[in-house]
Design an enzyme around this catalytic site. Structure first.
Site, short mmCIF file in Angstrom:
data_model
loop_
_atom_site.label_atom_id
_atom_site.label_comp_id
_atom_site.label_asym_id
_atom_site.label_seq_id
_atom_site.Cartn_x
_atom_site.Cartn_y
_atom_site.Cartn_z
CG ASP A 144 -2.16 1.13 1.08
OD1 ASP A 144 -2.13 1.55 0.03
OD2 ASP A 144 -2.61 1.49 2.13
CB CYS A 201 -21.86 -4.96 -14.87
SG CYS A 201 -22.31 -4.83 -13.10
CB CYS A 204 -19.10 -0.28 -9.24
SG CYS A 204 -18.58 -0.35 -10.57
CB CYS A 224 -13.90 8.35 -3.11
SG CYS A 224 -13.87 6.81 -2.58
CB CYS A 254 -18.07 0.88 -5.77
SG CYS A 254 -16.80 1.05 -4.92
C1 B12 Z 1 -4.69 6.38 -3.62
C2 B12 Z 1 -5.39 5.32 -3.38
C3 B12 Z 1 -6.91 5.31 -2.80
C4 B12 Z 1 -7.76 6.80 -3.17
C5 B12 Z 1 -8.06 6.78 -4.76
C6 B12 Z 1 -8.41 5.39 -5.28
C7 B12 Z 1 -8.21 5.09 -6.66
N1 B12 Z 1 -8.82 4.45 -7.47
O1 B12 Z 1 -6.94 5.59 -7.30
C8 B12 Z 1 -8.83 6.44 -2.23
C9 B12 Z 1 -8.67 7.09 -0.88
C10 B12 Z 1 -10.28 7.14 -2.93
C11 B12 Z 1 -9.04 4.96 -2.13
C12 B12 Z 1 -9.98 4.35 -1.60
C13 B12 Z 1 -10.18 2.90 -1.61
N2 B12 Z 1 -9.27 2.00 -1.49
CO1 B12 Z 1 -7.26 2.59 -2.02
N3 B12 Z 1 -5.53 2.77 -2.70
C14 B12 Z 1 -4.99 3.95 -2.99
C15 B12 Z 1 -3.43 3.35 -3.34
C16 B12 Z 1 -2.62 4.01 -2.48
C17 B12 Z 1 -2.90 4.20 -4.77
C18 B12 Z 1 -4.13 3.73 -6.05
C19 B12 Z 1 -3.43 4.40 -7.36
O2 B12 Z 1 -2.53 4.21 -7.69
N4 B12 Z 1 -4.31 5.44 -7.91
C20 B12 Z 1 -4.17 5.84 -9.24
C21 B12 Z 1 -5.10 6.01 -10.16
C22 B12 Z 1 -4.74 6.71 -11.63
O3 B12 Z 1 -5.35 4.65 -10.33
P1 B12 Z 1 -6.78 4.01 -10.45
O4 B12 Z 1 -8.10 5.07 -10.28
O5 B12 Z 1 -6.89 2.83 -9.99
O6 B12 Z 1 -6.78 4.05 -12.29
C23 B12 Z 1 -6.27 2.57 -12.82
C24 B12 Z 1 -7.10 2.22 -13.76
O7 B12 Z 1 -8.43 2.39 -13.28
C25 B12 Z 1 -6.84 2.65 -15.05
N5 B12 Z 1 -7.44 3.80 -15.65
C26 B12 Z 1 -7.75 5.00 -15.16
N6 B12 Z 1 -8.06 5.76 -15.97
C27 B12 Z 1 -8.56 5.15 -16.88
C28 B12 Z 1 -9.55 5.72 -18.12
C29 B12 Z 1 -9.75 4.65 -18.88
C30 B12 Z 1 -10.51 5.02 -20.29
C31 B12 Z 1 -9.35 3.16 -18.82
C32 B12 Z 1 -9.59 2.25 -19.81
C33 B12 Z 1 -8.45 2.90 -17.77
C34 B12 Z 1 -8.35 3.87 -16.76
O8 B12 Z 1 -5.50 2.79 -15.09
C35 B12 Z 1 -5.05 3.29 -13.81
C36 B12 Z 1 -3.84 2.72 -13.41
O9 B12 Z 1 -3.83 1.28 -13.55
C37 B12 Z 1 -3.54 2.08 -3.48
C38 B12 Z 1 -2.22 1.42 -2.99
C39 B12 Z 1 -1.20 1.34 -4.14
N7 B12 Z 1 0.11 1.74 -3.94
O10 B12 Z 1 -1.49 1.10 -5.30
C40 B12 Z 1 -4.75 1.84 -2.46
C41 B12 Z 1 -5.68 0.64 -2.81
C42 B12 Z 1 -5.99 0.74 -4.43
N8 B12 Z 1 -6.87 0.98 -1.71
C43 B12 Z 1 -7.49 -0.39 -1.84
C44 B12 Z 1 -8.67 -0.21 -0.99
C45 B12 Z 1 -8.93 -1.78 -0.30
C46 B12 Z 1 -9.43 0.79 -0.96
C47 B12 Z 1 -10.99 0.84 -0.55
C48 B12 Z 1 -11.90 -0.27 -1.03
C49 B12 Z 1 -11.12 1.07 1.01
C50 B12 Z 1 -12.53 1.52 1.45
N9 B12 Z 1 -13.18 0.41 1.59
O11 B12 Z 1 -12.78 2.66 1.93
C51 B12 Z 1 -11.44 2.44 -1.56
C52 B12 Z 1 -12.05 2.01 -2.72
C53 B12 Z 1 -12.55 3.03 -3.61
C54 B12 Z 1 -12.42 2.82 -5.30
N10 B12 Z 1 -13.78 2.65 -5.64
O12 B12 Z 1 -11.53 2.81 -5.61
C55 B12 Z 1 -6.78 -1.49 -1.98
C56 B12 Z 1 -7.43 -2.14 -3.16
C57 B12 Z 1 -7.47 -3.48 -3.30
C58 B12 Z 1 -7.99 -4.12 -4.38
N11 B12 Z 1 -8.96 -5.40 -4.30
O13 B12 Z 1 -8.16 -3.46 -5.60
C59 B12 Z 1 -5.16 -1.04 -2.58
C60 B12 Z 1 -4.49 -1.90 -3.61
C61 B12 Z 1 -4.40 -0.95 -1.09
C62 B12 Z 1 -3.96 -2.47 -0.97
N12 B12 Z 1 -2.53 -2.49 -0.78
O14 B12 Z 1 -4.64 -3.42 -0.82
N13 B12 Z 1 -7.58 4.37 -2.25
S1 SF4 Z 2 -16.44 -3.77 -10.90
FE1 SF4 Z 2 -18.38 -2.60 -11.36
S2 SF4 Z 2 -19.01 -2.92 -13.61
FE2 SF4 Z 2 -17.49 -4.53 -12.99
S3 SF4 Z 2 -18.69 -6.18 -12.22
FE3 SF4 Z 2 -18.54 -5.19 -10.36
S4 SF4 Z 2 -20.16 -3.86 -10.29
FE4 SF4 Z 2 -20.10 -4.48 -12.25
S1 SF4 Z 3 -19.18 3.66 -3.60
FE1 SF4 Z 3 -16.92 3.41 -4.10
S2 SF4 Z 3 -16.38 5.16 -5.43
FE2 SF4 Z 3 -18.29 5.53 -4.25
S3 SF4 Z 3 -17.84 6.57 -2.40
FE3 SF4 Z 3 -18.00 4.55 -1.88
S4 SF4 Z 3 -15.96 3.67 -2.09
FE4 SF4 Z 3 -16.05 5.81 -3.16
#
Ligand code: B12
Ligand code: SF4
Ligand code: SF4
Length: 368
Positions: A144, A201, A204, A224, A254
């Site tokens: 993380d 789907c 979320c 979020c 979600c």
């Molecule tokens: C910053 C962070 C957060 C932030 C931002 C989340 C995010 N999506 O980035 C916040 C505080 C909101 C957060 C929340 C949560 N987090 Co968090 N977080 C992190 C952290 C430290 C970095 C994530 C990161 O690199 N973000 C950068 C952005 C750019 O990445 P991204 O949004 O995922 O986008 C990727 C793809 O979606 C894609 N993408 C992006 N844009 C686009 C556009 C298109 C068109 C396409 C096709 C693709 C695409 O490329 C990106 C890079 O791979 C990681 C740990 C780590 N070092 O990785 C934990 C981590 C992701 N978190 C984790 C968890 C458990 C959570 C929560 C579930 C906690 C909770 N219950 O409250 C929530 C989930 C919220 C959610 N829906 O994501 C776990 C996830 C485990 C898993 N099964 O995936 C991690 C991996 C920590 C761990 N070691 O386990 N988190």
């Molecule tokens: S991540 Fe979201 S879109 Fe993908 S299967 Fe789960 S609920 Fe559906």
């Molecule tokens: S449903 Fe998922 S993306 Fe929306 S506020 Fe909750 S953790 Fe964040």
């Protein structure tokens, strides 16, 4: 990183041994990825440029290291990625707690002990056992906090796909697991990336209480609830307070709605068992904890990071969203003059909601 003249290693056998040891250590899946993430790097840059990281300055700080593990630890050629399930089977039903506005909802991942320590210790032991069998090799353990794109690496290691909610999920395990890595100079055979199965789907995206998933795979963290209640150390913007409902630490909506989570696996590590009945205490009761009680109970939990002030701020908002009972109003009034200006302001907001509550929100005390 490998010592010159060290005996050559049978890499296929080393990988088979790694997978066996990872299972024995309690990881539910393990795979190996290379270090190239050009697409993800592009998405990361776009995400930062859009300002979606809010006040998480650490997301910017390490520049391209986050998408290039070999820049973080030179000599890295592979990333060993692992999954550890955290869903506590002993917890009160998540939906039932979310539907009860007088109780606080704590995200499933934080009901037990802090996963960072558990995962890091287990990963370090795994690396040490492997090194004892194979001979020393260069490595660094991450969970993380290290600046690496954990989900993208796990996807490439075959552990699952990044869903539209942006979490990693797998067909056999849903998404209720943590990720961890060992960066290494061992050129182990890599796995095939996992295929994606979201299809049409969008559950979320629709369910998100604050519309934080602004497009598939794109999360505006500033919206979020996980960010607002954990990462954000200032006031919770008023526009999101009602939508927080009774979520006082993190958010799972979600993931709870995701059809693949019917395959989520219960945690096997005993440290993920629910502590201090955090799975369904009343908000009024939680708000009554003194700072000393809070410190004693939360030490060893991931929640400890946000401090008593952040915790109290979150509960004040949830109490503002609760039914207007005597107990709720009394709990808020008891901290109207709290030493923290942040808490005072959120309590004042909550009390103002009750002062102007429509008759249907004013509830008589429960019998018994
Ligand atoms: C910053 C962070 C957060 C932030 C931002 C989340 C995010 N999506 O980035 C916040 C505080 C909101 C957060 C929340 C949560 N987090 Co968090 N977080 C992190 C952290 C430290 C970095 C994530 C990161 O690199 N973000 C950068 C952005 C750019 O990445 P991204 O949004 O995922 O986008 C990727 C793809 O979606 C894609 N993408 C992006 N844009 C686009 C556009 C298109 C068109 C396409 C096709 C693709 C695409 O490329 C990106 C890079 O791979 C990681 C740990 C780590 N070092 O990785 C934990 C981590 C992701 N978190 C984790 C968890 C458990 C959570 C929560 C579930 C906690 C909770 N219950 O409250 C929530 C989930 C919220 C959610 N829906 O994501 C776990 C996830 C485990 C898993 N099964 O995936 C991690 C991996 C920590 C761990 N070691 O386990 N988190
Ligand atoms: S991540 Fe979201 S879109 Fe993908 S299967 Fe789960 S609920 Fe559906
Ligand atoms: S449903 Fe998922 S993306 Fe929306 S506020 Fe909750 S953790 Fe964040």
């Amino acid at each position: 990183m490998t010592a010159a003249g060290a005996p050559t290693i049978d890499l296929a056998a080393a990988k088979a041994r790694l997978l066996a040891l990872a299972r024995l250590a309690g990881f539910s899946a393990c795979g190996v990825a290379s270090v190239e993430l050009p697409e993800d790097e592009r998405h990361l840059i776009e995400w930062l440029e859009a300002g979606f990281h809010g006040r998480m300055d650490y997301m910017r700080r390490h520049g391209s290291m986050r998408s290039r593990p070999h820049e973080l630890v030179s000599g890295t050629v592979r990333v060993i990625s692992v999954r550890m399930d955290y869903w506590p089977a002993d917890a009160r039903d998540a939906e039932a707690t979310l539907a009860d506005p007088e109780r606080g909802y704590v995200s499933r991942y934080a009901l037990g002990r802090d996963y960072h320590k558990i995962m890091r210790r287990t990963l370090a032991q795994l690396a040490a056992t492997l090194a004892a069998e194979l001979g020393p090799f260069g490595h660094r353990v991450c969970v993380d906090s290290a600046p690496v794109l954990e989900k993208a690496l796990a996807r490439d290691a075959g552990l699952g796909w990044i869903g539209k909610h942006t979490n990693l999920l797998a067909r056999d395990a849903g998404s209720l697991f943590f990720l961890g890595e060992i960066l290494t100079d061992l050129p182990l055979p890599v796995d095939a990336p996992a295929s994606a199965h979201c299809g049409s789907c969008a559950a979320c995206i629709t369910v998100c209480p604050t519309q934080a998933i602004v497009a598939p795979y794109r999360l505006d963290a500033r919206r979020c609830i996980s960010y607002l209640t954990i990462e954000n150390d200032g006031p919770i913007p008023e526009e999101f307070r009602a939508a927080l409902g009774n979520r006082i630490y993190g958010c799972d909506d979600c993931q709870l709605v995701c059809p693949w989570n019917k395959y989520a696996r219960a945690a096997t590590h005993p440290d993920f068992k629910v502590r201090h009945r955090l799975d369904g205490q009343t908000l009024a009761n939680l708000f009554g904890w003194s700072e000393a009680e809070w410190n004693a109970r939360m030490r060893g939990s991931a929640i400890y990071r946000i401090g008593y002030e952040g915790w109290s701020r979150n509960i004040a908002v949830a109490l503002g969203n609760a039914p207007s009972t005597e107990e709720v109003r009394r709990a808020l009034q008891s901290r109207a003059n709290d030493a923290s200006p942040l808490v005072r302001e959120h309590v004042a907001w909550a009390l103002s909601r009750h002062a102007s509550a429509p008759p249907e929100r004013i509830v008589a005390p429960r019998a018994g």
